[in-house]
Design a protein around this motif. Sequence first.
Motif, PDB file in Angstrom:
ATOM      1  N   GLY A 176      16.313  16.732  64.043  1.00 16.38           N
ATOM      2  CA  GLY A 176      16.447  15.352  64.487  1.00 16.38           C
ATOM      3  C   GLY A 176      15.946  14.352  63.464  1.00 16.38           C
ATOM      4  O   GLY A 176      15.546  13.228  63.811  1.00 16.38           O
ATOM      5  N   ALA A 177      15.978  14.761  62.194  1.00 15.30           N
ATOM      6  CA  ALA A 177      15.466  13.905  61.115  1.00 15.30           C
ATOM      7  C   ALA A 177      16.498  12.853  60.720  1.00 15.30           C
ATOM      8  O   ALA A 177      17.702  13.123  60.697  1.00 15.30           O
ATOM      9  N   ILE A 178      16.017  11.672  60.403  1.00 14.46           N
ATOM     10  CA  ILE A 178      16.888  10.607  59.908  1.00 14.46           C
ATOM     11  C   ILE A 178      17.181  10.842  58.425  1.00 14.46           C
ATOM     12  O   ILE A 178      16.299  11.213  57.652  1.00 14.46           O
ATOM     13  N   VAL A 179      18.434  10.628  58.042  1.00 16.68           N
ATOM     14  CA  VAL A 179      18.834  10.615  56.637  1.00 16.68           C
ATOM     15  C   VAL A 179      19.340   9.206  56.338  1.00 16.68           C
ATOM     16  O   VAL A 179      20.326   8.753  56.938  1.00 16.68           O
ATOM     17  N   PHE A 180      18.656   8.517  55.455  1.00 13.80           N
ATOM     18  CA  PHE A 180      18.988   7.130  55.107  1.00 13.80           C
ATOM     19  C   PHE A 180      19.735   7.137  53.782  1.00 13.80           C
ATOM     20  O   PHE A 180      19.178   7.482  52.741  1.00 13.80           O
ATOM     21  N   LEU A 181      21.012   6.778  53.825  1.00  9.73           N
ATOM     22  CA  LEU A 181      21.864   6.767  52.635  1.00  9.73           C
ATOM     23  C   LEU A 181      21.756   5.410  51.950  1.00  9.73           C
ATOM     24  O   LEU A 181      22.263   4.405  52.464  1.00  9.73           O
ATOM     25  N   HIS A 182      21.084   5.383  50.810  1.00  6.75           N
ATOM     26  CA  HIS A 182      20.871   4.142  50.062  1.00  6.75           C
ATOM     27  C   HIS A 182      21.213   4.379  48.603  1.00  6.75           C
ATOM     28  O   HIS A 182      20.461   5.029  47.873  1.00  6.75           O
ATOM     29  N   PRO A 183      22.345   3.858  48.118  1.00  9.88           N
ATOM     30  CA  PRO A 183      22.745   4.105  46.726  1.00  9.88           C
ATOM     31  C   PRO A 183      21.762   3.532  45.717  1.00  9.88           C
ATOM     32  O   PRO A 183      21.030   2.577  45.998  1.00  9.88           O
ATOM     33  N   PHE A 184      21.776   4.142  44.545  1.00 14.04           N
ATOM     34  CA  PHE A 184      21.039   3.597  43.404  1.00 14.04           C
ATOM     35  C   PHE A 184      21.852   3.876  42.155  1.00 14.04           C
ATOM     36  O   PHE A 184      22.045   5.023  41.768  1.00 14.04           O
ATOM     37  N   GLY A 185      22.358   2.813  41.544  1.00 17.00           N
ATOM     38  CA  GLY A 185      23.206   2.965  40.368  1.00 17.00           C
ATOM     39  C   GLY A 185      24.651   3.217  40.758  1.00 17.00           C
ATOM     40  O   GLY A 185      24.936   3.853  41.768  1.00 17.00           O
ATOM     41  N   CYS A 186      25.563   2.692  39.961  1.00 17.50           N
ATOM     42  CA  CYS A 186      26.990   2.847  40.221  1.00 17.50           C
ATOM     43  C   CYS A 186      27.657   3.446  38.989  1.00 17.50           C
ATOM     44  O   CYS A 186      27.418   3.005  37.863  1.00 17.50           O
ATOM     45  N   THR A 187      28.498   4.439  39.204  1.00 17.59           N
ATOM     46  CA  THR A 187      29.121   5.142  38.082  1.00 17.59           C
ATOM     47  C   THR A 187      30.257   4.356  37.444  1.00 17.59           C
ATOM     48  O   THR A 187      30.906   4.850  36.518  1.00 17.59           O
ATOM     49  N   LEU A 188      30.514   3.141  37.894  1.00 15.12           N
ATOM     50  CA  LEU A 188      31.459   2.273  37.176  1.00 15.12           C
ATOM     51  C   LEU A 188      30.841   1.723  35.890  1.00 15.12           C
ATOM     52  O   LEU A 188      31.525   1.078  35.091  1.00 15.12           O
ATOM     53  N   ASP A 189      29.537   1.952  35.731  1.00 19.43           N
ATOM     54  CA  ASP A 189      28.828   1.684  34.472  1.00 19.43           C
ATOM     55  C   ASP A 189      29.088   0.278  33.929  1.00 19.43           C
ATOM     56  O   ASP A 189      28.954  -0.689  34.657  1.00 19.43           O
ATOM     57  N   GLY A 221      34.696  16.885  56.143  1.00 21.27           N
ATOM     58  CA  GLY A 221      34.358  17.574  57.375  1.00 21.27           C
ATOM     59  C   GLY A 221      32.874  17.785  57.595  1.00 21.27           C
ATOM     60  O   GLY A 221      32.487  18.474  58.555  1.00 21.27           O
ATOM     61  N   VAL A 222      32.017  17.200  56.767  1.00 21.40           N
ATOM     62  CA  VAL A 222      30.575  17.344  56.967  1.00 21.40           C
ATOM     63  C   VAL A 222      30.184  16.877  58.368  1.00 21.40           C
ATOM     64  O   VAL A 222      29.388  17.529  59.059  1.00 21.40           O
ATOM     65  N   LEU A 223      30.767  15.780  58.811  1.00 21.47           N
ATOM     66  CA  LEU A 223      30.389  15.245  60.122  1.00 21.47           C
ATOM     67  C   LEU A 223      30.994  16.046  61.269  1.00 21.47           C
ATOM     68  O   LEU A 223      30.488  16.007  62.390  1.00 21.47           O
ATOM     69  N   ASP A 224      32.081  16.799  61.007  1.00 22.15           N
ATOM     70  CA  ASP A 224      32.587  17.742  62.002  1.00 22.15           C
ATOM     71  C   ASP A 224      31.615  18.905  62.167  1.00 22.15           C
ATOM     72  O   ASP A 224      31.332  19.345  63.286  1.00 22.15           O
ATOM     73  N   ARG A 225      31.114  19.394  61.038  1.00 23.89           N
ATOM     74  CA  ARG A 225      30.248  20.574  61.075  1.00 23.89           C
ATOM     75  C   ARG A 225      28.837  20.250  61.554  1.00 23.89           C
ATOM     76  O   ARG A 225      28.124  21.136  62.020  1.00 23.89           O
ATOM     77  N   HIS A 226      28.444  18.973  61.426  1.00 22.51           N
ATOM     78  CA  HIS A 226      27.071  18.580  61.789  1.00 22.51           C
ATOM     79  C   HIS A 226      27.109  17.323  62.665  1.00 22.51           C
ATOM     80  O   HIS A 226      26.644  16.257  62.255  1.00 22.51           O
ATOM     81  N   PRO A 227      27.650  17.461  63.878  1.00 25.17           N
ATOM     82  CA  PRO A 227      27.818  16.267  64.734  1.00 25.17           C
ATOM     83  C   PRO A 227      26.504  15.624  65.142  1.00 25.17           C
ATOM     84  O   PRO A 227      26.486  14.454  65.516  1.00 25.17           O
ATOM     85  N   GLY A 228      25.388  16.368  65.054  1.00 25.20           N
ATOM     86  CA  GLY A 228      24.109  15.791  65.441  1.00 25.20           C
ATOM     87  C   GLY A 228      23.358  15.101  64.329  1.00 25.20           C
ATOM     88  O   GLY A 228      22.227  14.629  64.529  1.00 25.20           O
ATOM     89  N   LEU A 229      23.963  15.006  63.151  1.00 25.08           N
ATOM     90  CA  LEU A 229      23.290  14.405  62.005  1.00 25.08           C
ATOM     91  C   LEU A 229      23.034  12.921  62.250  1.00 25.08           C
ATOM     92  O   LEU A 229      23.943  12.167  62.601  1.00 25.08           O
ATOM     93  N   LYS A 230      21.773  12.505  62.056  1.00 25.03           N
ATOM     94  CA  LYS A 230      21.389  11.100  62.231  1.00 25.03           C
ATOM     95  C   LYS A 230      21.376  10.424  60.870  1.00 25.03           C
ATOM     96  O   LYS A 230      20.347  10.355  60.204  1.00 25.03           O
ATOM     97  N   LEU A 231      22.509   9.916  60.453  1.00 27.54           N
ATOM     98  CA  LEU A 231      22.632   9.309  59.126  1.00 27.54           C
ATOM     99  C   LEU A 231      22.811   7.804  59.250  1.00 27.54           C
ATOM    100  O   LEU A 231      23.702   7.332  59.965  1.00 27.54           O
ATOM    101  N   ILE A 232      21.928   7.061  58.587  1.00 22.55           N
ATOM    102  CA  ILE A 232      22.001   5.596  58.547  1.00 22.55           C
ATOM    103  C   ILE A 232      22.522   5.187  57.176  1.00 22.55           C
ATOM    104  O   ILE A 232      21.944   5.562  56.150  1.00 22.55           O
TER     105      ILE A 232
END
Length: 332
Positions: free
Chosen positions: A171-184, A213-224
């Motif tokens: 039940g852990a939160i995963v916070f998706l926050h980018p750092f850096g962009c590969t468009l350079d 399909g990551v979200l199909d395989r892990h429907p309980g993932l708490k990703l912000i």
Amino acid sequence: MSAPTVDVHAHVLLPEVDALVAGLPGLAEARALDARRNGPAALAVSGPMVRERAPRMTDVTARLAAMDAQGVDVQLVSPSPSHYHYWADEETAEKVFRRANEATAAHCAQAPGRLHGLGLVPLQHPEQAVRALEHALEQGLSGVEISSHAPGRELSDPAYEPLWTRAAQRGAIVFLHPFGCTLDERLDQWYLSNVVGQPVENAVALSHLIFSGVLDRHPGLKLIAAHGGGYLPTHIGRSDHAWSARSDAGAGCAHLPSSYLKRLYFDSLVHDPHVLRELVRVAGADRVLLGSDYAFDMGTEDPVAALRAARLPDSDFHAIRGANAAALLDLA
């Protein structure tokens, strides 16, 4: 009793991590890449900005005073993405995530009840990911913060499956926050590295999670997803069309891409009330959380006013203001 006002996008600066990596091989090269991506004009502004705002991200008394001024009761505190250090070797990476997790937990422990924290995961070493997550949870943190990719690896990489599995189990939160962009260097003027780069990276990373399909395989993932998920929520119709029209686009996930937005969480930091209304429409009011990007200049000084400007129904306003996050964080 109404739910507390909860800001899920707030940062802490960790001098302990800076001291750990100072002078190590790879740091100078990583900083040179960062400088090339941002450009000299951006660096000239960012350096003084961070120095001026650093006390609010290191001193808990200053943080609480700022929260009180904003009307924010609770912050979910994540390390500044500058602490990812995805260039680091395995030994250094382990030291980084342990020190970051411990320092973030110590910061939050100075204001129990008002500060909850997130740790770090070294995405460049997927074999360490579950161990890093477990270490964060052992420190009393609510989960971990990750970038949109690691060098040579997208979030759809099968190597991350154990991380998604364990995060969902715990039940852990995963916070998706980018750092850096590969468009350079294409974004090295006018701070486009952040203005355009961050929402691009959010859209790419979320698309990898959806289409693979990551979200199909892990429907309980708490990703912000930070920054309202970037460009994806307002252009999700193009994803749906591709999924329906092309066999290659539709091969990896079971449902229309737009349906997965209702399985994710998004912060409210989109800087436009009309975009925020659209985010609420496509994801659902129960999937949007208040976010300020405290205390950086690309954030908002008054997240509640920014939310109010969207003129949402009262029930949606209060859900986003704090009720959704209170449920997600299991706040008493």
